[in-house]
Write a protein that holds these residues in place. Structure first.
Motif, PDB file in Angstrom:
ATOM      1  N   PRO A   1       3.635  -6.857 -12.176  1.00  0.00           N
ATOM      2  CA  PRO A   1       4.835  -6.996 -11.328  1.00  0.00           C
ATOM      3  C   PRO A   1       5.179  -6.359 -10.048  1.00  0.00           C
ATOM      4  CG  PRO A   1       5.375  -7.485 -13.583  1.00  0.00           C
ATOM      5  CD  PRO A   1       3.799  -6.252 -13.610  1.00  0.00           C
ATOM      6  N   GLU A   2       5.790  -7.385  -9.069  1.00  0.00           N
ATOM      7  CA  GLU A   2       6.026  -6.246  -7.377  1.00  0.00           C
ATOM      8  C   GLU A   2       6.766  -5.296  -8.490  1.00  0.00           C
ATOM      9  OE1 GLU A   2       7.052  -6.579  -2.758  1.00  0.00           O
ATOM     10  OE2 GLU A   2       6.444  -8.162  -3.584  1.00  0.00           O
ATOM     11  N   ASP A   3       8.228  -5.606  -8.483  1.00  0.00           N
ATOM     12  CA  ASP A   3       9.564  -4.775  -8.931  1.00  0.00           C
ATOM     13  C   ASP A   3       9.346  -4.106 -10.034  1.00  0.00           C
ATOM     14  OD1 ASP A   3       9.053  -6.713 -11.178  1.00  0.00           O
ATOM     15  OD2 ASP A   3      10.989  -7.796 -10.820  1.00  0.00           O
ATOM     16  N   ARG A   4       8.271  -4.301 -10.719  1.00  0.00           N
ATOM     17  CA  ARG A   4       8.064  -3.020 -11.814  1.00  0.00           C
ATOM     18  C   ARG A   4       7.550  -2.306 -10.975  1.00  0.00           C
ATOM     19  NH1 ARG A   4       6.664   1.152 -13.730  1.00  0.00           N
ATOM     20  NH2 ARG A   4       8.813   0.965 -13.525  1.00  0.00           N
ATOM     21  N   LEU A   5       6.765  -1.938  -9.653  1.00  0.00           N
ATOM     22  CA  LEU A   5       5.877  -1.095  -9.087  1.00  0.00           C
ATOM     23  C   LEU A   5       6.846  -0.135  -7.780  1.00  0.00           C
ATOM     24  CD1 LEU A   5       3.742   0.358  -7.580  1.00  0.00           C
ATOM     25  CD2 LEU A   5       2.823  -1.428  -6.081  1.00  0.00           C
ATOM     26  N   ALA A   6       8.072  -1.246  -7.321  1.00  0.00           N
ATOM     27  CA  ALA A   6       9.241  -0.939  -6.472  1.00  0.00           C
ATOM     28  C   ALA A   6      10.069  -0.692  -7.252  1.00  0.00           C
ATOM     29  CB  ALA A   6       9.860  -2.253  -6.068  1.00  0.00           C
ATOM     30  N   GLU A   7       9.895  -0.020  -8.377  1.00  0.00           N
ATOM     31  CA  GLU A   7      11.132   0.268  -9.360  1.00  0.00           C
ATOM     32  C   GLU A   7      10.918   1.390  -9.560  1.00  0.00           C
ATOM     33  OE1 GLU A   7      13.542  -0.926 -13.489  1.00  0.00           O
ATOM     34  OE2 GLU A   7      10.980  -0.700 -13.567  1.00  0.00           O
TER      35      GLU A   7
ATOM     36  N   ALA B   1       3.136  -0.320 -18.171  1.00  0.00           N
ATOM     37  CA  ALA B   1       4.125  -0.158 -19.460  1.00  0.00           C
ATOM     38  C   ALA B   1       5.347   1.094 -19.275  1.00  0.00           C
ATOM     39  CB  ALA B   1       3.234   0.721 -19.961  1.00  0.00           C
ATOM     40  N   GLY B   2       5.486   0.954 -17.996  1.00  0.00           N
ATOM     41  CA  GLY B   2       6.890   1.846 -18.061  1.00  0.00           C
ATOM     42  C   GLY B   2       6.934   3.337 -16.053  1.00  0.00           C
ATOM     43  N   VAL B   3       5.889   3.766 -16.767  1.00  0.00           N
ATOM     44  CA  VAL B   3       5.647   4.840 -16.470  1.00  0.00           C
ATOM     45  C   VAL B   3       5.707   4.511 -14.568  1.00  0.00           C
ATOM     46  CG1 VAL B   3       3.662   6.314 -15.478  1.00  0.00           C
ATOM     47  CG2 VAL B   3       3.768   5.380 -17.663  1.00  0.00           C
ATOM     48  N   ASP B   4       6.241   6.082 -14.145  1.00  0.00           N
ATOM     49  CA  ASP B   4       6.398   5.784 -12.016  1.00  0.00           C
ATOM     50  C   ASP B   4       5.537   6.806 -11.489  1.00  0.00           C
ATOM     51  OD1 ASP B   4       9.152   4.335 -13.042  1.00  0.00           O
ATOM     52  OD2 ASP B   4       9.869   6.336 -13.852  1.00  0.00           O
ATOM     53  N   ALA B   5       4.673   7.519 -11.754  1.00  0.00           N
ATOM     54  CA  ALA B   5       4.044   8.274 -10.835  1.00  0.00           C
ATOM     55  C   ALA B   5       2.618   8.197 -12.119  1.00  0.00           C
ATOM     56  CB  ALA B   5       4.886   9.958 -10.933  1.00  0.00           C
ATOM     57  N   ILE B   6       1.555   8.815 -11.128  1.00  0.00           N
ATOM     58  CA  ILE B   6       0.306   8.874 -11.998  1.00  0.00           C
ATOM     59  C   ILE B   6      -0.034   9.929 -11.296  1.00  0.00           C
ATOM     60  CG2 ILE B   6      -1.859   7.418 -11.853  1.00  0.00           C
ATOM     61  CD1 ILE B   6       0.554   5.562 -13.348  1.00  0.00           C
TER      62      ILE B   6
ATOM     63  N   ALA C   1      -0.086   1.835 -16.651  1.00  0.00           N
ATOM     64  CA  ALA C   1       0.496   2.696 -17.265  1.00  0.00           C
ATOM     65  C   ALA C   1       1.346   2.468 -16.293  1.00  0.00           C
ATOM     66  CB  ALA C   1      -0.196   3.764 -17.011  1.00  0.00           C
ATOM     67  N   LEU C   2       1.566   1.748 -15.384  1.00  0.00           N
ATOM     68  CA  LEU C   2       2.436   1.119 -14.239  1.00  0.00           C
ATOM     69  C   LEU C   2       3.445   0.198 -15.434  1.00  0.00           C
ATOM     70  CD1 LEU C   2       0.682   1.929 -10.813  1.00  0.00           C
ATOM     71  CD2 LEU C   2       3.217   2.961 -11.819  1.00  0.00           C
TER      72      LEU C   2
ATOM     73  N   ALA D   1       0.683  -1.160   0.172  1.00  0.00           N
ATOM     74  CA  ALA D   1      -0.612   0.126   0.076  1.00  0.00           C
ATOM     75  C   ALA D   1       0.978   1.257  -0.294  1.00  0.00           C
ATOM     76  CB  ALA D   1      -0.778   0.083   1.435  1.00  0.00           C
ATOM     77  N   ARG D   2       1.477   1.143   0.922  1.00  0.00           N
ATOM     78  CA  ARG D   2       2.481   2.353   0.774  1.00  0.00           C
ATOM     79  C   ARG D   2       3.436   2.756  -0.100  1.00  0.00           C
ATOM     80  NH1 ARG D   2       4.581   5.318   5.229  1.00  0.00           N
ATOM     81  NH2 ARG D   2       6.286   6.767   4.642  1.00  0.00           N
ATOM     82  N   LEU D   3       3.984   1.637  -1.161  1.00  0.00           N
ATOM     83  CA  LEU D   3       4.730   1.131  -2.384  1.00  0.00           C
ATOM     84  C   LEU D   3       3.730   2.156  -3.289  1.00  0.00           C
ATOM     85  CD1 LEU D   3       6.515  -1.662  -3.395  1.00  0.00           C
ATOM     86  CD2 LEU D   3       7.640   0.598  -2.836  1.00  0.00           C
ATOM     87  N   ALA D   4       2.422   1.510  -3.583  1.00  0.00           N
ATOM     88  CA  ALA D   4       1.393   2.209  -4.008  1.00  0.00           C
ATOM     89  C   ALA D   4       0.914   4.072  -3.932  1.00  0.00           C
ATOM     90  CB  ALA D   4       0.103   1.515  -4.281  1.00  0.00           C
TER      91      ALA D   4
END
Length: 504
Positions: free
Chosen positions: A314-320, A280-285, A277-278, A9-12
């Motif tokens: 993937p969690e690693d994509r969210l963490a990235e 696809a490679g986006v970092d911020a919404i 979007a995440l 949740a914090r990562l999100a």
């Protein structure tokens, strides 16, 4: 089974950049910041002045010192901190017409000083789009111009000036919003260019931005079939990751344009847009409009967490993505000494600070102004004029109350100036028969707006002595005097008023 962080949740929350209503932060926003919300975006609706803006941002940072506070401060027609008065600095088109990279650096540096004084992390600027289509309803004067070489060097200069002031820049709208006839605030634009043309025209300014070390890039809600025929750029891994990351080598923070915009909002619910979007490679919404109770933000957070649990993200994509947001915040913190050294803001060069810059905004506005005078006519006002502002609603990127400012600037120099606004096709011109009172007609993008062009022509037929001021892209000269400012700003309005009253 992949490892799952206990704090998804914090990562999100870290990857979200919502807007909010009001001039004080609502309770829900403070609560989410305390829980790890990574960013927020400020609009003119949130800001009433320099002291209030700084106080607002300070309150946000009390809850999360690392929050990425973002704002659209392009200069020219798109200003949030100076929306009430008009920008102290001409926008990109004027800078492109002048094409002096050192002055562009100075303008961006002054904007950086203004933002740094309020402790704002990120400026969603500059616009790096090549305005290849004069009929473009949303870019136009926000672009440095129609030539990719010009746009590339001006984009580089603007980024350098802003980031040298310790504020992060954000080149937009990747992969290029300049060759469209649809405003992405309303519907999904399609860029019908070949891959070769995209590489020759639209992509070079973004490559230049990456080379210049831009800290962030904003993607445009655009369908670009030559790059991906199936997905808008915001949701395209081919474009966001394959092209921007892998080919152009960008490793900074990639942020969406506002996800409530019609271009993507018509395709998916907000949470689904964020997840795709995440992925696809986006970092911020960026979510510029949120519900008054913050439910929008919680729904986005939960949609992202659920997508990780379902294996769709993937969690690693969210963490990235979260790591890139935090990296931008860390860069900002590390540049505190740069901002301290330049901390006194100097809008437009006014005041005693930075005396070496003089009145920079006015200087650039004068250099960008062009005048065509008909034979036998004097380009000088000695009496208070009637100023008719034929002012169509500008794009939704511009605050709705933004006016050209020409009437106000003339009134300061010629008290008794009368202002009249024509805001729509259905409105009528005022009585133009009093020839003792000079007539100034102010138009915006007359070449693109048929009704503006028609009203302008009708007024000039009635008054051949009229002075015409065009604040958008220049068209065919008309009237006794035809002035083009190449943009809307307080600086541009002052430049016109001074020229017309003093004659240079």
């Amino acid at each position: 089974m992949p490892h799952r962080s206990p704090d998804l949740a914090r990562l999100a929350l870290t990857v979200l950049q919502p807007g909010f209503e009001g001039t004080v932060p609502p309770r829900w926003l403070l609560r989410e910041l305390a829980d790890g919300l990574g960013g927020t975006v400020l609009f003119a609706r949130n800001l009433t002045g320099a002291a209030q803006t700084a106080e607002l941002v300070a309150r946000l940072r009390e809850e999360n010192p690392a929050v990425v506070v973002a704002v659209d401060e392009e200069g020219g027609s798109v200003t949030r901190l100076q929306a009430a008065t008009g920008s102290s600095w001409p926008g990109n088109r004027a800078l492109g017409v002048v094409d002096d990279v050192e002055r562009t650096k100075r303008v961006a540096g002054e904007i950086g000083r203004l933002l740094a004084a309020a402790d704002i992390t990120l400026d969603y600027a500059p616009v790096a789009d090549v305005n290849a289509n004069p009929a473009n309803p949303v870019i136009g004067i926000r672009s440095f111009g129609p030539d990719p070489g010009l746009v590339s060097r001006q984009t580089t200069a603007w980024i350098t000036g802003l980031q040298d002031a310790g504020v992060a820049a954000c080149a937009k709208h990747f992969p290029g919003h300049g060759d469209t006839v649809t405003d992405s605030h309303h519907a999904l634009p399609t860029v019908h260019a070949s891959l070769r043309l995209l590489r020759e025209r639209d992509l070079p300014p973004f490559a230049a931005a990456v080379k210049a070390g831009v800290r962030a890039v904003m993607c445009g809600h655009l369908l670009v079939p030559a790059l991906d025929p199936d997905h808008p750029a915001t949701l395209s891994r081919k474009i966001m990751t394959g092209l921007l990351r892998e080919e152009l080598g960008f490793d900074g923070m990639l942020v969406t344009d506002a996800i409530e915009m019609g271009a993507v909002a018509a395709l998916h619910p907000p949470g689904e847009i964020a997840v795709r979007a995440l992925a696809a490679g986006v970092d911020a919404i960026c979510a510029g409009i949120t519900s008054p109770d913050g439910e929008t933000v919680r729904e986005l957070r939960d949609a992202i967490v659920e997508a990780v649990h379902d294996g769709r993200l993937p969690e690693d994509r969210l963490a990235e993505a979260a790591a890139r947001v935090l990296a931008l915040a860390r860069w900002y913190a590390e540049n505190a000494s740069v901002r301290k050294a330049r901390e006194t803001p100097n809008p437009g060069g006014e005041g005693e600070d930075r005396e070496e810059d003089g009145d920079l905004g006015l200087e650039v506005a004068r250099a960008a102004m062009r005048v065509v005078t008909a034979d036998g006519h004097e380009a000088r006002l000695s009496r208070p004029p009637l100023v008719v502002d034929i002012a169509p609603r500008l794009s939704r990127a511009v605050d709705p109350d933004t006016l050209t400012g020409v009437a106000g600037a003339l009134a300061e120099l010629l008290p008794g100036t009368v202002a009249y606004a024509v805001a729509s096709e259905a409105a009528e011109l005022p009585d133009l028969g009093d020839r003792e009172r000079p007539l100034v007609l102010v138009a915006h993008d007359a070449r693109r707006q048929a009704w503006v062009r028609n009203l302008l022509a009708r007024a000039v037929r009635l008054r051949s002595d009229a002075i015409v001021v065009e604040t958008g892209l220049p068209g065919e000269p008309t009237g006794a005097v035809y002035v083009t400012t190449n943009g809307i700003s307080r600086a541009s309005a002052r430049a016109v008023a001074q020229w017309l009253t003093k004659g240079q």
